[in-house]
Motif scaffolding. Structure first.
Motif, PDB file in Angstrom:
ATOM      1  N   THR A 195      12.533 -14.906   8.111  1.00 32.75           N
ATOM      2  CA  THR A 195      13.117 -14.418   6.862  1.00 32.75           C
ATOM      3  C   THR A 195      12.037 -14.056   5.846  1.00 32.75           C
ATOM      4  OG1 THR A 195      15.077 -15.807   7.202  1.00 32.75           O
ATOM      5  CG2 THR A 195      14.681 -14.980   4.971  1.00 32.75           C
ATOM      6  N   SER A 196      10.994 -14.872   5.758  1.00 36.97           N
ATOM      7  CA  SER A 196       9.905 -14.606   4.815  1.00 36.97           C
ATOM      8  C   SER A 196       9.184 -13.303   5.170  1.00 36.97           C
ATOM      9  CB  SER A 196       8.909 -15.771   4.818  1.00 36.97           C
ATOM     10  OG  SER A 196       8.371 -15.977   6.116  1.00 36.97           O
ATOM     11  N   GLU A 197       9.073 -13.017   6.457  1.00 32.41           N
ATOM     12  CA  GLU A 197       8.424 -11.781   6.885  1.00 32.41           C
ATOM     13  C   GLU A 197       9.284 -10.566   6.558  1.00 32.41           C
ATOM     14  OE1 GLU A 197       5.882 -13.469  10.703  1.00 32.41           O
ATOM     15  OE2 GLU A 197       7.979 -12.899  10.958  1.00 32.41           O
ATOM     16  N   ARG A 198      10.572 -10.734   6.631  1.00 34.57           N
ATOM     17  CA  ARG A 198      11.476  -9.627   6.286  1.00 34.57           C
ATOM     18  C   ARG A 198      11.326  -9.272   4.809  1.00 34.57           C
ATOM     19  NH1 ARG A 198      15.504 -11.715   8.271  1.00 34.57           N
ATOM     20  NH2 ARG A 198      15.544 -10.664  10.299  1.00 34.57           N
ATOM     21  N   ASP A 199      11.192 -10.291   3.963  1.00 31.34           N
ATOM     22  CA  ASP A 199      10.966 -10.043   2.532  1.00 31.34           C
ATOM     23  C   ASP A 199       9.623  -9.358   2.308  1.00 31.34           C
ATOM     24  OD1 ASP A 199      13.378 -11.282   2.026  1.00 31.34           O
ATOM     25  OD2 ASP A 199      12.472 -13.247   1.617  1.00 31.34           O
ATOM     26  N   TYR A 200       8.628  -9.762   3.059  1.00 32.79           N
ATOM     27  CA  TYR A 200       7.297  -9.163   2.934  1.00 32.79           C
ATOM     28  C   TYR A 200       7.321  -7.689   3.329  1.00 32.79           C
ATOM     29  CZ  TYR A 200       2.405  -8.145   4.036  1.00 32.79           C
ATOM     30  OH  TYR A 200       1.157  -7.577   4.103  1.00 32.79           O
ATOM     31  N   LEU A 201       8.061  -7.363   4.383  1.00 40.52           N
ATOM     32  CA  LEU A 201       8.147  -5.978   4.834  1.00 40.52           C
ATOM     33  C   LEU A 201       8.795  -5.085   3.783  1.00 40.52           C
ATOM     34  CD1 LEU A 201       9.188  -6.396   8.588  1.00 40.52           C
ATOM     35  CD2 LEU A 201       6.922  -5.853   7.664  1.00 40.52           C
ATOM     36  N   ARG A 202       9.693  -5.649   2.998  1.00 37.30           N
ATOM     37  CA  ARG A 202      10.340  -4.870   1.948  1.00 37.30           C
ATOM     38  C   ARG A 202       9.441  -4.692   0.731  1.00 37.30           C
ATOM     39  NH1 ARG A 202      15.339  -7.622   3.560  1.00 37.30           N
ATOM     40  NH2 ARG A 202      14.848  -9.280   2.086  1.00 37.30           N
ATOM     41  N   SER A 203       8.563  -5.673   0.471  1.00 36.43           N
ATOM     42  CA  SER A 203       7.731  -5.625  -0.733  1.00 36.43           C
ATOM     43  C   SER A 203       6.425  -4.846  -0.539  1.00 36.43           C
ATOM     44  CB  SER A 203       7.393  -7.044  -1.189  1.00 36.43           C
ATOM     45  OG  SER A 203       6.585  -7.717  -0.236  1.00 36.43           O
ATOM     46  N   LEU A 204       5.897  -4.818   0.684  1.00 40.11           N
ATOM     47  CA  LEU A 204       4.595  -4.191   0.926  1.00 40.11           C
ATOM     48  C   LEU A 204       4.566  -2.706   0.562  1.00 40.11           C
ATOM     49  CD1 LEU A 204       1.708  -4.402   1.960  1.00 40.11           C
ATOM     50  CD2 LEU A 204       2.582  -4.031   4.289  1.00 40.11           C
ATOM     51  N   PRO A 205       5.536  -1.901   0.988  1.00 42.43           N
ATOM     52  CA  PRO A 205       5.485  -0.472   0.635  1.00 42.43           C
ATOM     53  C   PRO A 205       5.512  -0.216  -0.865  1.00 42.43           C
ATOM     54  CG  PRO A 205       7.003  -0.843   2.449  1.00 42.43           C
ATOM     55  CD  PRO A 205       6.648  -2.189   1.906  1.00 42.43           C
ATOM     56  N   GLU A 206       6.240  -1.044  -1.610  1.00 40.40           N
ATOM     57  CA  GLU A 206       6.298  -0.843  -3.052  1.00 40.40           C
ATOM     58  C   GLU A 206       4.943  -1.101  -3.695  1.00 40.40           C
ATOM     59  OE1 GLU A 206       7.570   0.363  -6.587  1.00 40.40           O
ATOM     60  OE2 GLU A 206       8.689   0.494  -4.700  1.00 40.40           O
ATOM     61  N   ARG A 207       4.208  -2.069  -3.174  1.00 38.84           N
ATOM     62  CA  ARG A 207       2.861  -2.330  -3.681  1.00 38.84           C
ATOM     63  C   ARG A 207       1.947  -1.131  -3.430  1.00 38.84           C
ATOM     64  NH1 ARG A 207       2.065  -7.749  -0.518  1.00 38.84           N
ATOM     65  NH2 ARG A 207      -0.135  -7.185  -0.725  1.00 38.84           N
ATOM     66  N   TYR A 208       2.104  -0.520  -2.259  1.00 40.25           N
ATOM     67  CA  TYR A 208       1.281   0.660  -1.960  1.00 40.25           C
ATOM     68  C   TYR A 208       1.695   1.853  -2.809  1.00 40.25           C
ATOM     69  CZ  TYR A 208      -1.913  -0.681   1.719  1.00 40.25           C
ATOM     70  OH  TYR A 208      -2.977  -1.224   2.395  1.00 40.25           O
ATOM     71  N   ARG A 209       2.963   1.932  -3.142  1.00 40.53           N
ATOM     72  CA  ARG A 209       3.392   3.043  -3.999  1.00 40.53           C
ATOM     73  C   ARG A 209       2.791   2.900  -5.402  1.00 40.53           C
ATOM     74  NH1 ARG A 209       9.362   5.781  -4.857  1.00 40.53           N
ATOM     75  NH2 ARG A 209       8.712   7.208  -6.503  1.00 40.53           N
ATOM     76  N   GLU A 210       2.767   1.692  -5.927  1.00 38.85           N
ATOM     77  CA  GLU A 210       2.156   1.463  -7.232  1.00 38.85           C
ATOM     78  C   GLU A 210       0.658   1.769  -7.185  1.00 38.85           C
ATOM     79  OE1 GLU A 210       3.038  -2.533  -8.293  1.00 38.85           O
ATOM     80  OE2 GLU A 210       5.198  -2.185  -8.536  1.00 38.85           O
ATOM     81  N   LEU A 211       0.006   1.335  -6.117  1.00 35.52           N
ATOM     82  CA  LEU A 211      -1.434   1.571  -5.978  1.00 35.52           C
ATOM     83  C   LEU A 211      -1.731   3.065  -5.843  1.00 35.52           C
ATOM     84  CD1 LEU A 211      -4.164   0.125  -5.735  1.00 35.52           C
ATOM     85  CD2 LEU A 211      -3.836   0.089  -3.260  1.00 35.52           C
ATOM     86  N   SER A 212      -0.885   3.764  -5.109  1.00 37.46           N
ATOM     87  CA  SER A 212      -1.118   5.204  -4.933  1.00 37.46           C
ATOM     88  C   SER A 212      -0.977   5.947  -6.252  1.00 37.46           C
ATOM     89  CB  SER A 212      -0.139   5.772  -3.897  1.00 37.46           C
ATOM     90  OG  SER A 212       1.194   5.758  -4.380  1.00 37.46           O
ATOM     91  N   GLY A 213      -0.104   5.461  -7.135  1.00 40.94           N
ATOM     92  CA  GLY A 213       0.029   6.074  -8.447  1.00 40.94           C
ATOM     93  C   GLY A 213      -1.251   5.962  -9.255  1.00 40.94           C
ATOM     94  N   GLN A 214      -1.911   4.805  -9.146  1.00 43.64           N
ATOM     95  CA  GLN A 214      -3.181   4.614  -9.848  1.00 43.64           C
ATOM     96  C   GLN A 214      -4.259   5.550  -9.291  1.00 43.64           C
ATOM     97  OE1 GLN A 214      -4.156   0.439  -9.618  1.00 43.64           O
ATOM     98  NE2 GLN A 214      -2.103  -0.176 -10.242  1.00 43.64           N
ATOM     99  N   HIS A 215      -4.326   5.651  -7.954  1.00 38.38           N
ATOM    100  CA  HIS A 215      -5.325   6.524  -7.338  1.00 38.38           C
ATOM    101  C   HIS A 215      -5.048   7.990  -7.662  1.00 38.38           C
ATOM    102  CE1 HIS A 215      -7.680   3.867  -4.528  1.00 38.38           C
ATOM    103  NE2 HIS A 215      -6.780   3.035  -5.007  1.00 38.38           N
ATOM    104  N   LYS A 216      -3.783   8.339  -7.737  1.00 36.21           N
ATOM    105  CA  LYS A 216      -3.408   9.723  -8.046  1.00 36.21           C
ATOM    106  C   LYS A 216      -3.869  10.100  -9.454  1.00 36.21           C
ATOM    107  CE  LYS A 216       0.562  12.808  -7.564  1.00 36.21           C
ATOM    108  NZ  LYS A 216       2.012  12.873  -7.224  1.00 36.21           N
TER     109      LYS A 216
END
Length: 231
Positions: A195-216
């Motif tokens: 269950t904890s891994e399922r939550d992690y899989l949902r949160s990881l892409p959002e972290r990358y989206r925020e990071l990509s905004g900074q790089h952009k």
């Protein structure tokens, strides 16, 4: 031999305007350095990140991020909020590559087909493809993580909410059922997803989206500064 007065005036005007321009640029650089902005020292990147081939060109929404040193080639379609990171290659020359929303193709990963006989690549929403991973003619379901340096062979179907461990090798035409963790070479089922891994899989892409905004934002600033200094 006397110098033509007109040429003398032209030379004087050119040297004067050159000195004014150089002085202005020097003051600009000094001001940037004092503010901690060093974009004027960056080398202009002439690499083409997005390129058409065979009359097909990548489709990239404005919300996506494509790193300057990456390569998107041919029939490639990115979803909203998706990011392709540094030195990653997404090739749609042999067949199409479709990547869903909020997914991320991390540094030095490869996504595409190996020949005209390869299946099309379909990657779902909220998928994270780790550094150095290779995806060849396969499909990947939503909310899945492909670990670093993993290899997904042609014809493989990876289900939703899966984890493919780092360095795993998925053999051709394998089917990875939903909610499973696979590892090894050749990769096999290791266990069911926690269950904890399922939550992690949902949160990881959002972290990358925020990071990509900074790089952009950084890349847009660098492009603006480089344009100013190249005028």
């Amino acid at each position: 031999m006397a110098l033509n007065p007109l040429n003398l005036l032209k030379t004087l005007a050119w040297r004067t305007t050159f000195a004014i321009r150089e002085t202005g640029q020097a003051l600009e650089r000094l001001g940037c350095q004092m503010q901690g902005i060093y974009s004027h020292e960056e080398i202009i990147n002439r690499h083409t990140s997005v390129s058409p081939i065979k009359f097909d060109a990548p489709k990239i929404p404005s919300s996506a991020f494509v790193a300057p040193s990456s390569l998107l080639l041919g029939k490639v379609s990115l979803g909203e909020g998706t990011s392709v990171w540094y030195n990653a290659v997404v090739r749609g020359d042999y067949g199409s590559v479709t990547i869903g929303k909020n997914s991320n193709i991390q540094d030095s990963a490869y996504v595409g087909a190996c020949s005209e006989f390869s299946p099309y690549v379909v990657i779902g929403d909220n998928v994270s493809v780790g550094h150095g991973a290779v995806l060849k003619g396969c499909s990947v379901g939503n909310n899945t993580l492909i670990g670093m340096n993993a290899v997904i062979s042609e014809g493989v179907e990876v289900g939703v909410s899966c984890i493919i461990a780092a360095g795993a090798y998925i053999e051709e035409n394998s089917v990875v059922p939903p909610n499973e963790v696979w590892a090894g070479n050749p990769a096999k089922k290791l266990r069911d997803l926690k269950t904890s891994e399922r939550d992690y899989l949902r949160s990881l892409p959002e972290r990358y989206r925020e990071l990509s905004g900074q790089h952009k934002e950084i890349m847009e600033l660098l492009e603006l500064k480089q344009h100013e200094y190249s005028r």
